[in-house]
Enzyme design. Structure first.
Site, PDB file in Angstrom:
ATOM      1  N   PRO A 102       0.840  -1.166   0.000  1.00 59.19           N
ATOM      2  CA  PRO A 102       0.000   0.000   0.000  1.00 59.19           C
ATOM      3  C   PRO A 102       0.889   1.234   0.000  1.00 59.19           C
ATOM      4  O   PRO A 102       1.751   1.392   0.849  1.00 59.19           O
ATOM      5  CB  PRO A 102      -0.722  -0.127   1.320  1.00 59.19           C
ATOM      6  CG  PRO A 102      -0.634  -1.554   1.695  1.00 59.19           C
ATOM      7  CD  PRO A 102       0.451  -2.167   0.912  1.00 59.19           C
ATOM      8  N   GLU A 103       0.748   2.056  -0.973  1.00 64.26           N
ATOM      9  CA  GLU A 103       1.464   3.333  -0.995  1.00 64.26           C
ATOM     10  C   GLU A 103       0.543   4.394  -0.406  1.00 64.26           C
ATOM     11  O   GLU A 103      -0.498   4.070   0.156  1.00 64.26           O
ATOM     12  CB  GLU A 103       1.884   3.679  -2.422  1.00 64.26           C
ATOM     13  CG  GLU A 103       2.766   2.598  -3.052  1.00 64.26           C
ATOM     14  CD  GLU A 103       3.217   2.929  -4.454  1.00 64.26           C
ATOM     15  OE1 GLU A 103       3.385   4.119  -4.764  1.00 64.26           O
ATOM     16  OE2 GLU A 103       3.414   1.999  -5.246  1.00 64.26           O
TER      17      GLU A 103
END
Length: 270
Positions: A2-3
DNA sequence: CCCTCGCCCTGCTGGC
DNA sequence: TGCCAGCAGGGCGAGG
């Protein structure tokens, strides 16, 4: 992992269940992710009220009325499962609120982390101390990048992944932002022109904003807290598209930089 | 300081 | 079907 957009989506999803709520029960199943959980995690969180939620870089923040903030990082495979039907492998931490909502932090690869930090000292907490500006805030400017890149010979792509230069970008969004800005990923950072950086800043901001609006990207084990999937992956123009035609018709190329895949278009990015 | 590399851990996919 | 190599969104420390 997850960015930034996925963490932002996660935080917003969690806020619906946590903000203003008191945590009634804390269950630790496996207390060793990237580093061990704080020894006082259960004691500090049990009975605490969540006053607000937030995000810094790729970290989610759960502020409590005990002047302590629970800081989580999702690593590569972390996700929060909301109201899980049943326990799953890798549910390392489970929170139950006073009104009965259950939230499970699941992280198969265990690259994530959970920490407790004094809320008033968050900015000086080790992992936060050196972070660069938030890409969606006012401090990410072409001039900031010009200065940070000055006399650096590393490829621009690698420096954009450096959290001390910009906080929150990861492999996917760096590839996409460089594509939007028309900049070669292997260009020496110090040689990227000011006009190019002036294109890059809005490229970074638009790709992140659009992804957040879409609820993040979907890949493998990432899901929004609610369990729905994000739709932004469909909007990737180069990431994960090796061999497919770019919008210009040329094939999307892939090569390895710093041990991770870079995707780009030779014709569109100069 | 800067740059690159390798490692942490597990699971999935594709090729044989 | 089984096996195995390769790959995955991050971050950190070591070594040059």
């Amino acid at each position: 992992m997850p960015e930034l957009p996925e963490v932002e989506t996660t935080v917003r999803g969690l806020a619906r269940f946590l903000e203003g709520e008191r945590i009634a029960r804390v269950q630790v199943n496996r207390p060793d992710l990237r580093r061990p959980f704080p020894p006082d995690l259960v004691q500090t969180l049990t009975g605490a009220r969540v006053t607000a939620m937030g995000r810094r870089a790729k970290y989610g923040l759960i502020h409590t009325d005990r002047e302590q903030t629970m800081v989580f990082h999702l690593g590569m495979s972390g996700r929060w499962r909301i109201e899980p039907e049943k326990p799953e492998k890798h549910d390392h931490l489970v929170l139950e609120t006073e009104s009965g909502h259950v939230l499970a932090l699941n992280d198969a690869r265990r690259f994530g982390s959970v920490d407790l930090v004094a809320t008033e000292a968050l900015d000086s907490w080790g992992p936060f101390a050196g972070l660069g500006p938030e890409p969606l805030g006012p401090d990410l400017t072409p001039q900031h990048l010009k200065r940070a890149f000055s006399s650096r010979i590393a490829p621009v792509k690698q420096l954009l992944l450096d959290q001390t230069i910009v906080a929150g970008l990861g492999n996917i969004y760096v590839c996409e932002a460089l594509f939007r800005a028309g900049i070669r990923p292997d260009k020496e950072a110090g040689r990227v022109s000011l006009p190019a950086l002036t294109r890059l800043v809005p490229a970074i901001q638009s790709v992140l904003s659009e992804s957040i609006a879409a609820g993040g990207s979907t890949i493998r084990d990432y899901a929004q807290p609610s369990g729905e999937l994000g739709y932004f992956a469909a909007s990737w123009q180069v990431y994960g598209r090796e061999g497919e035609p770019c919008t210009c018709g040329a094939p999307v190329l892939r090569f390895v930089q710093g041990g991770r895949s870079t995707f780009w278009c030779r014709r569109c990015q100069r």
